[in-house]
Design a protein around this motif. Structure first.
Motif, PDB file in Angstrom:
ATOM      1  N   ILE A 162       0.900  -1.169  -0.059  1.00 54.95           N
ATOM      2  CA  ILE A 162      -0.054   0.072  -0.084  1.00 54.95           C
ATOM      3  C   ILE A 162       0.690   1.197   0.061  1.00 54.95           C
ATOM      4  O   ILE A 162       0.659   2.264  -0.681  1.00 54.95           O
ATOM      5  N   LEU A 163       1.996   1.289   0.945  1.00 53.81           N
ATOM      6  CA  LEU A 163       2.690   2.321   1.068  1.00 53.81           C
ATOM      7  C   LEU A 163       3.606   2.697  -0.581  1.00 53.81           C
ATOM      8  O   LEU A 163       3.633   3.962  -0.928  1.00 53.81           O
ATOM      9  N   LYS A 164       3.753   1.813  -1.144  1.00 54.68           N
ATOM     10  CA  LYS A 164       4.552   1.791  -2.574  1.00 54.68           C
ATOM     11  C   LYS A 164       3.687   2.147  -3.503  1.00 54.68           C
ATOM     12  O   LYS A 164       3.897   2.844  -4.478  1.00 54.68           O
ATOM     13  N   LYS A 165       2.318   1.506  -3.527  1.00 60.88           N
ATOM     14  CA  LYS A 165       1.505   1.873  -4.792  1.00 60.88           C
ATOM     15  C   LYS A 165       0.362   2.487  -4.689  1.00 60.88           C
ATOM     16  O   LYS A 165      -0.409   2.882  -5.405  1.00 60.88           O
ATOM     17  N   TYR A 166      -0.283   2.742  -3.330  1.00 57.84           N
ATOM     18  CA  TYR A 166      -1.577   3.230  -2.963  1.00 57.84           C
ATOM     19  C   TYR A 166      -1.595   4.301  -2.144  1.00 57.84           C
ATOM     20  O   TYR A 166      -2.630   4.412  -1.388  1.00 57.84           O
TER      21      TYR A 166
END
Length: 387
Positions: free
Chosen positions: A362-366
């Motif tokens: 989530i941190l990386k893509k959202y």
């Protein structure tokens, strides 16, 4: 400064992912320096009533309109309101959040006024509206005539391309406030004890408005399977749609002891409180039959929940099976309870690796920052279409 008119069927404090995504989207657009006027409908106002505008950030506003019983009255009346607003503020573009009715109205209004329009496809608006009793012709017309289309997942983007013949669909993923939705405890008042959860009970979680498309029956069956093996409860963080309450009554008749361990919080408007409830879940379940990109699943992953979800819609774009969660094919959802029991027997070290990987995903893509970048691309393309 650019001024945008956004039409959405639901907006905070309304219930559901559509309201959550629309509210978050407007906040992000405001951060990008765009003035956004929101037009939304309400079942709690007199038919056709238009409330005085509510301020969002001192510049942007929300206009709420009372729904008529039928769209054939609501839509023409809404168009009158849109024309009045445009005569006052001269919008640079109009955004329809969800294909129908919002996207259709945005596309028609934009065409009539010579204003660029964009439509944001979310989930049910494609997967459901293309079948009877949905209006396929109106759906297709909207997708073909708006200037810019965004889809919430790559899966939905492919469906729109097939329906419309267009190859310029932009993927605009949902995003999560990862500071609010995080593994640490957010609200001290929320505890297992305060919800009546026994110390030995496993907490199966679901977040949102529970209804058929979200796999309601599979959730109930999973609760039965798990409770036949060990103490457990089902925590519904949100509401049960009124039309689906009968299914719960039938379940309570057939399995009275199990039904007593279903805990329904009701609508929680405070996102920190939602996060605090998610942090109580031992396993988070998303057995959807069809989907766009469920906000609740992203939020659960950001909270470090161990998630089991179906492969509906864009879910398989979020979870890599066995790495940051678990995917159960829609044809195998009757085995959800067995999957939960298997998940509960995982070594704690493996579970920790999976939940950390979920948050990292989530941190990386959202993240909100990434949503801002994607929104800027949408705005640049949209404003190039100004007429």
């Amino acid at each position: 400064m650019k001024r945008l008119l956004l039409i959405t069927e639901r907006f905070a404090p309304d219930v559901g992912g559509l309201a959550r995504s629309a509210t978050r989207l407007v906040g992000t657009l405001c951060q990008l320096g765009v003035v956004v006027d929101v037009v939304t409908w309400s079942r709690y106002l007199q038919q056709g009533e238009v409330l005085p505008p509510e301020s969002i950030d001192g510049k942007s506003r929300i206009y709420r309109i009372g729904l008529y019983r039928n769209w054939d009255m609501t839509m023409p009346h809404t168009l009158n309101v849109l024309e009045w607003l445009h005569s006052c503020w001269h919008y640079d573009a109009v955004w329809g959040h969800y294909v129908f009715p919002s996207g259709f109205l945005a596309t028609w209004f934009g065409g009539m006024q010579g204003v660029a329009s964009t439509v944001s496809a979310r989930g049910n608006d494609i997967d459901k509206e293309m079948f009877p009793p949905g209006d396929f012709a109106r759906l297709q017309w909207t997708l073909q005539h708006t200037q810019v289309i965004t889809a919430v997942s790559a899966d939905m983007s492919r469906k729109i391309q097939l329906l419309s013949g267009r190859d310029d669909v932009l993927v605009l993923k949902n995003a999560v406030d990862t500071e609010v939705f995080a593994p640490q405890s957010a609200v001290g008042e929320i505890s297992r004890e305060s919800l009546g959860i026994a110390p030995e009970e496993v907490v199966l979680g679901f977040c949102g408005e529970l209804r058929e498309k979200k796999g309601q029956q599979f959730l109930l069956n999973a609760l039965t399977t798990v409770r036949n093996q060990r103490p457990a409860c089902l925590l519904i963080i949100g509401e049960v749609r009124a039309s689906q309450e009968f299914a719960l009554q039938v379940y309570a008749t057939q399995h009275p002891e199990h039904a007593q361990r279903i805990i329904v919080t009701g609508h929680l408007p405070d996102t920190q409180v939602v996060a605090a409830h998610l942090q109580l879940c031992d396993v988070y379940l998303q057995p959807s039959l069809w989907e766009g990109m469920p906000n609740a699943l992203l939020e659960a992953m950001a909270c470090g929940c161990c998630c089991i979800a179906s492969d509906a819609g864009g879910i398989a774009e979020v979870i890599t099976h066995g790495e940051d969660g678990f995917i159960l094919p829609r044809s195998q959802l009757h085995k959800l309870g067995e999957a939960v029991l298997e998940c509960l027997t995982m070594p704690s070290t493996i579970k920790s690796q999976i939940t950390q990987a979920a948050r990292d995903r989530i941190l990386k893509k959202y993240s909100i920052a990434q949503e801002q970048q994607r929104l800027q691309i949408v705005l640049d393309r949209l404003l190039k279409n100004q007429r």
